[in-house]
Enzyme design. Structure first.
Site, PDB file in Angstrom:
ATOM      1  N   TYR A  11       0.917  -1.509  -0.062  1.00  0.00           N
ATOM      2  CA  TYR A  11      -0.060  -0.136  -0.273  1.00  0.00           C
ATOM      3  C   TYR A  11       0.543   0.727  -0.215  1.00  0.00           C
ATOM      4  O   TYR A  11       2.123   1.866   0.578  1.00  0.00           O
ATOM      5  CB  TYR A  11      -1.191   0.168   1.566  1.00  0.00           C
ATOM      6  CG  TYR A  11      -1.941  -1.540   1.329  1.00  0.00           C
ATOM      7  CD1 TYR A  11      -2.774  -1.795   0.030  1.00  0.00           C
ATOM      8  CD2 TYR A  11      -2.867  -1.412   2.593  1.00  0.00           C
ATOM      9  CE1 TYR A  11      -3.174  -2.508   0.484  1.00  0.00           C
ATOM     10  CE2 TYR A  11      -3.351  -2.620   2.064  1.00  0.00           C
ATOM     11  CZ  TYR A  11      -3.585  -3.041   1.475  1.00  0.00           C
ATOM     12  OH  TYR A  11      -4.248  -3.867   1.204  1.00  0.00           O
ATOM     13  N   SER A  12       0.756   1.999  -1.462  1.00  0.00           N
ATOM     14  CA  SER A  12       1.613   2.718  -1.001  1.00  0.00           C
ATOM     15  C   SER A  12       2.216   3.187  -1.033  1.00  0.00           C
ATOM     16  O   SER A  12       4.417   4.047  -0.445  1.00  0.00           O
ATOM     17  CB  SER A  12       0.590   4.136  -0.098  1.00  0.00           C
ATOM     18  OG  SER A  12      -0.565   4.874  -0.147  1.00  0.00           O
TER      19      SER A  12
END
Ligand SMILES: NC(=O)c1ccc[n+]([C@@H]2O[C@H](COP(=O)([O-])OP(=O)(O)OC[C@H]3O[C@@H](n4cnc5c(N)ncnc54)[C@H](OP(=O)(O)O)[C@@H]3O)[C@@H](O)[C@H]2O)c1
Length: 308
Positions: free
Chosen positions: A37-38
């Protein structure tokens, strides 16, 4: 996944801080993130915001999806898992991950290699429990059987795609999990926001999530999804609660352990916690479920061509 900066709808640490603060006040003690995630930023935010509460919370993260361009920058090989777990521990500012989840099946690595590696992490103490995420039920049954045969750590949870607009998991996966005592912790419990009642049939759609979440528009917004949504909104009005509360209460009535909600505002979180008090009758459940039509599979990675 909502904490980070890889897409417009996500929130950085300044906006995540009050959400986590309120979550802790309300007794939320389970936090899910992933290395992907990110590009690791989500783990960093979770680590920073929970560092003073480490022993009060359960932290879950994941490994498997692509984090770089190299051939070993993804997957469930011993090489990739051993490298990634160190990075996740560092970003999360912790000495152990409470629940380490495999983030999809890896068709190129024998499940025995993955499970033996995860077992080593459990034995050495950097991971407490292992869990997994969307896959086909036959794959999950195979993984559980391999752990049992080898007498090693076994998956204790299934993070699958399950909400009122996506109920394909009721065919095989959920009965399997219930039979084996596996915790169900579904992702996208509000169908990425579709079930909040903010989107109307034929209406103009222009929210940051709709604009920048590449999966949102293609997964929901079918006429039959609106049929489900309309019954959610109707029951919400009758009970004087929000549509999100009805959608989450439905999941709780179906016996899930904890829906993984994706709050981007404090109010989303408060709304979600209020769903714990919503009671649905068997008639309410029937009305919510009746409009459902089968959905194309969303979650498990398809079997690569040469294996067919
Ligand atoms: N294992 C996997 O493969 C996988 C896949 C996907 C997600 N996940 C996990 O599941 C989590 C949740 O996924 P998700 O974000 O798709 O969940 P979701 O709960 O279905 O959707 C969250 C979105 O709904 C809207 N929302 C939430 N509460 C609301 C409320 N009370 N009123 C109005 N709108 C509300 C927000 O939209 P706006 O931001 O537009 O306001 C928010 O971004 C992720 O953060 C991630 O940890 C895992």
């Amino acid at each position: 996944m909502s904490f980070g900066n890889s897409e417009e709808w996500m929130v950085e640490i300044d906006k995540a801080r009050p959400i986590v603060k309120r979550a802790l006040e309300l007794g939320v003690n389970f936090y899910d993130t992933a290395n992907v995630y990110s590009n690791g930023r989500s783990e960093e935010i979770v680590g920073e915001l929970l560092k003073d509460h480490r022993d009060e919370v359960v932290i879950a993260t994941k490994v498997r999806l692509k984090v770089g361009e190299g051939s070993n920058d993804e997957g469930l090989s011993r090489y990739h898992i051993m490298g990634q777990v160190k990075k996740s521990l560092r970003r999360l500012r912790t000495d152990r991950i409470d629940l380490y989840q495999t983030h999809r099946w890896d068709y190129s690595v024998p499940i025995e290699e993955t499970l033996l590696t995860l077992n080593d992490l459990v034995r050495q103490g950097s991971v407490n429990y292992i869990g997994t995420s969307s896959m086909f039920a036959w794959q999950f049954a195979k993984a559980l059987a391999v752990s049992e045969l080898l007498g090693i750590a076994s998956f204790v949870s299934m993070q699958n795609h399950y909400n009122l607009c996506y109920r394909e998991e009721e065919r095989e996966m959920i009965p399997l999990c219930k039979d084996r005592g596996i915790a169900l912790i579904p992702w996208s419990p509000l169908a990425r926001g579709f079930l909040t009642g903010r989107y109307k049939r034929g209406g103009n759609v222009d929210t940051p999530r709709y604009r920048s979440d590449k999966y949102f528009a293609e997964r929901f917004f079918r006429p039959e999804d609106f049929d489900v949504l309309e019954s959610v909104v109707e029951i919400a009005k009758e009970k004087g609660v929000s549509a999100s509360q009805i959608a989450l209460a439905w999941l709780l009535h179906k016996g899930v352990s904890a829906p993984i909600i994706g709050a981007t505002r404090v109010e989303h979180l408060e709304d979600a916690v209020s769903a714990l008090d919503v009671k649905l009758s068997s008639d309410d459940m029937k009305r919510l479920e009746e409009p459902y039509k089968p959905h194309r599979i969303i979650g498990p990675l398809p079997i690569p061509e040469p294996l067919n």
